[in-house]
Each structure stands twice: as C-alpha cells, then as structure tokens.
Design an enzyme around this catalytic site. Structure first.
Site, PDB file in Angstrom:
ATOM      1  N   GLU A 253       0.891  -1.169   0.000  1.00 29.98           N
ATOM      2  CA  GLU A 253       0.000   0.000   0.000  1.00 29.98           C
ATOM      3  C   GLU A 253       0.919   1.206   0.000  1.00 29.98           C
ATOM      4  OE1 GLU A 253      -1.484   3.199   0.733  1.00 29.98           O
ATOM      5  OE2 GLU A 253      -1.698   2.557   2.814  1.00 29.98           O
ATOM      6  N   CYS A 291      -1.745   9.138   2.950  1.00 30.47           N
ATOM      7  CA  CYS A 291      -1.433   8.692   1.590  1.00 30.47           C
ATOM      8  C   CYS A 291      -2.548   9.015   0.602  1.00 30.47           C
ATOM      9  CB  CYS A 291      -1.119   7.200   1.572  1.00 30.47           C
ATOM     10  SG  CYS A 291      -2.428   6.159   2.253  1.00 30.47           S
TER      11      CYS A 291
END
Length: 486
Positions: A253, A291
């Site tokens: 990720e 993110c």
C-alpha cells in the site's frame, strides 16, 4: 521523559526486551522536540530469534479453530476500545495529530479488527464436481500463507498495524511487525491488546531497528512467507523487488497524489461552500500526512481565483498547536525531515512560477510546525505536481473541459485515492468510471472504511487491505482431490 508515555520494549519469542543488540534511539515529541523515551533497536540476533519464533507461533496459531481465533480477535478489539484514551494520548505525544483524530484512529482500528475477525470465519472454499469415475471429490481451500513480515510507517501508527495484524491473524498467520521508530509507543500498546486477548505469545513479534537492515534481513529469512508494507512508492518498490527475488507473496500500500475534480455545477454559490468545507478539513487532516490526502484541486477556469482565495483564507484560519490542546485543528509534522522536505517543495514551486496564495514557511516556535500552504497554477514540471508532498500543501489548478480535468487527474503514475464533486448523477458516474484510482470518492472524502478494500492502482500499490479482500492476501489457494483406492 513524559509520565504519560510508556517504557518501550521489543516483543521477541514471547519476551519483552528493554535492551537489544542494535543500540537505541530517542523518541521525540514533534510538538515541542522533547525526548519522550528511549527505544531499543533489534540487531540481527534478535531478528533471527523473532523469525524462528514466528514460525513456531504460526504452527500453533494456524491450528486454532477459526471461530476461536474470531473470539480472541474480538476480545483484542474490545481491549483496544477500553484503552482508547491511554493509547490515543501516547499516539498524539509521539506523532503530533490532534487528540480527537488520535481517538478516532484507535476506535476505527478496533472496527477493522472486528471486521477481519468476522471474515476469518468466511474463508470459504468450494467443491468441484469430478470429470471421471473413481474421484470422490475436488476441493479448493484457502489456507494461511505463513509467517508475515509487516512494515508500517508513522502517520497512522495504530490503524496501519491493525490492518495487517487483524487480517493476518484472522487468516491464521503469525506476524513479525516492524512499525516506525518515530512512533513506537502506540504500536506497542496495540500489540499488548492482542496478547492480553489470548493470541499466543509467539504469534506476534514486535521489533524496531535500522529500517533497511530489518527489512532485508526478515525478507531473506526462510521462515517469512509473505511481506506486507505500507510506505512510499520508492520503499515499496525496493521491498517488492526483495520479496520477488525470494518468490514471496507481497502486498504494497504505497503513496498517492490524489486529485479532486470540482464539476461546474459545484464551483459556485452553496456548492463551492460545501466543497471548500469538505476539502480544507480533508487536506489538513493529520497535517496532510495521509497517503490518500487530496493534493491537486481542479476547478473551472472561471472560478479559479475565487476558489483559490477562499481556500487560502480558510487555511489561514486553522489553529496550529499541540495535539493535546483541544483548540488545535492541525498539529505538527512528524519529524524534522518533513519540514525540510516541505521547504524544498515550496522553493521548487515558487522557482518554477507557481503562485503562492498562503503559507510556505516553517512556524517560528518549538516543534515541527509548517504553515498550511496553498499554490495556484503550478507548472506540471514542478515537484509538487509530480511527487507526493505528504504534508500541508494544496495546489489549485484550472481546467477548461471535464474531459481535460479527468485527463489531468490521470496524468501521474499514482492512483490510490481520487475525489470529485458534482450534483449531477450522470457526471458522477462519468467521473467514477473515468478517474483512474483504487478508490474514488464522489462528494465526500471518506473512502477508507473497515468494510471497504483499501489499495491503489498503477504505482500506488499491489493488493488491498481491509474489506473482504484484505484477508485473502494472507492466504494461499490449495487444491485437494481425493480418489477411491481401488
């Protein structure tokens, strides 16, 4: 040292270690730069023991019935909720985010563990009809992949480990967890919840150390069957390459550069007010250290000046301060390196001709505070338009057609989160289909929920976490076919 901050220890082979062969490092409070504690660091000796112990823990934990694993993990989630106040305070002390955000992170982490515990009971296989006589059955099963090396960063020091621990343990795997050295206290308290709930002591190892040394050492160990990492694109590529060399399962990720497209029907009046309120809150959550944080805001050219001015004005009103202060709306950046990187982003953008609408400087006070910063019309070649700033920087860009906005949104090699605002259902579907991203939010920014898969496309990652998909990445598919003996 803070009385609210715990004494730090590694957890290796069922033992808590307050000293290790890798030395030690201070843990710094980003709000005032004081030393919170000293963190012991694992060296090769402790890492080898951790890997060996993880194998033993796997052999023990995989034999626990799925329903019994479910009961234990649900208890871990309950303990996390019961201890949320203590853990959130530690999280804020070491990471900087406002206490309300920290508490939300802890309770959401408990929800993630709950969901994955439930999914552990639903790792369904299937039976396939035989083609020929003499075959009793074909079954396709999902079995735990084995010991997992899990690496997580400092921006969500409870949430991100919870995703990996919840899914891996629910699937029957053991875990060697290496959280960030900047934020060890909250991760340690999280691990205690799992152990106190009844997870076998050798099923969870907790280590810190030199990041490059720890990752390369663990990935090469024969006991480790899977690697799961949350981090930057560069780090993810490196660890993915290392895992591939050893033919080990990998989930990454990684970073993003989230666009926000404001359709014409939401670019003025009440629509603009709604977009701005949602956008400013989302942009500066965790000081932009997210993110999936919105970065590039695409608005119709005619509304560029008004949207930019109002975005900048709202940014200027934010109250900066210690996360423990109830009045604080944005805390500090996590460490001094983030300040230095923000300054480089600003210098590059200004040097290339971007218009600085507000911010752009370190705040003159103790701690790692940086002003909420807004640019307009940044050149496509500027660093802020090519790389994830991972901080409190937003860029307002004009577009002339919706197709042009979608093309600009898709121009980068990152595709984690993306957002859009419109009142029109046809436009909403057009944006949802046209924008390239693992997660697209229309008229809101809440794309991360325990029930939904979290992951990116292109260079933003491989695989998903959370949701029903999350647990499957910690399993292997196994076919068992049984024939008659005569």
């Amino acid at each position: 040292m803070s009385s609210s901050y715990p004494h730090l220890s590694l957890h290796v082979a069922g033992q808590w270690l307050s000293a290790a062969s890798g030395g030690e490092r201070p843990v710094i409070n980003p709000a005032d730069e004081s030393v919170l504690a000293t963190l012991p660091l694992a060296g090769p000796a402790e890492l080898a023991v951790a890997a060996e112990s993880a194998q033993r823990g796997f052999e023990q934990w995989r034999r626990v019935r799925p329903h019994d694993r479910y009961v234990i993990l649900r208890r871990a989630a309950e303990l996390l909720r019961e201890r949320a106040g203590e853990i959130a305070t530690v999280l804020t002390l070491e990471q900087g985010k406002p206490l309300a955000e920290a508490k939300r992170e802890v309770t959401l982490s408990a929800d993630i563990i709950d969901f994955q515990a439930e999914e552990g009971k639903r790792l369904y296989g299937r039976t396939v009809a035989p083609r020929v006589d003499g075959i009793l059955s074909h079954t396709v099963q999902r079995v735990p992949v084995g010991p997992v090396a899990a690496f997580t960063p400092w921006n969500f020091p409870v949430n991100l480990p919870s995703r990996k621990l919840g899914s891996a343990l629910a699937a029957g795997c053991s875990v060697v967890l290496k959280p960030a050295e900047e934020t060890p206290g909250s991760a340690m308290l999280l691990v205690r919840c799992f152990l106190d709930a009844g997870v076998p002591a050798e099923a969870i190892q907790l280590v810190w150390g030199d990041p490059a040394q720890v990752s390369s050492f663990l990935i090469e160990r024969p006991e480790i069957a899977k690697v799961s990492v949350t981090g930057s694109v560069a780090v993810g590529k490196l660890l993915g390459e290392q895992a591939a060399r050893h033919v080990k399962r990998f989930t990454g990720e990684l970073g993003g550069h989230a666009p926000v497209i404001v359709a014409e029907d939401m670019a003025d009046g009440a629509g603009m007010g709604f977009v701005l309120k949602q956008s400013v809150t989302a942009k500066y959550r965790n000081a932009g250290q997210v993110c999936a944080s919105p970065i590039r805001f695409y608005v119709p050219r005619a509304q560029l000046a008004t949207f930019g001015e109002r975005f900048a004005a709202a940014s200027q009103k934010l109250q900066l301060g210690s996360g423990l202060d109830a009045a604080t709306q944005m805390g500090p950046l996590a460490h001094a390196r983030r300040i230095e990187d923000m300054e480089r982003f600003v210098d590059d953008a200004v040097g290339q001709g971007a218009r600085l609408l507000t911010g752009g400087h370190r705040v003159a006070r103790p701690g790692f505070f940086f002003e909420p910063t807004v640019f307009a019309e940044a050149p496509l070649s500027s660093r802020v338009m090519q790389q994830e700033p991972f901080g409190p920087i937003a860029v307002i860009q004009p577009y002339d057609t919706l197709d042009g906005a979608i093309e600009q949104a898709n121009a980068l090699p990152y595709a984690l989160g993306a957002y859009a605002f419109t009142r029109d259902l046809h436009t909403a579907h057009r944006l949802g289909e046209g924008i390239e991203a693992g997660m697209v939010g229309i008229n809101h920014f809440g794309v991360s929920q325990p029930e939904l898969p979290f992951g990116g496309h292109k260079e933003s990652g491989l695989g998903q976490e959370q949701g029903a998909e999350g647990i499957t990445h910690y399993t292997e598919v196994k076919t068992v076919t049984i024939g008659t003996p005569f």
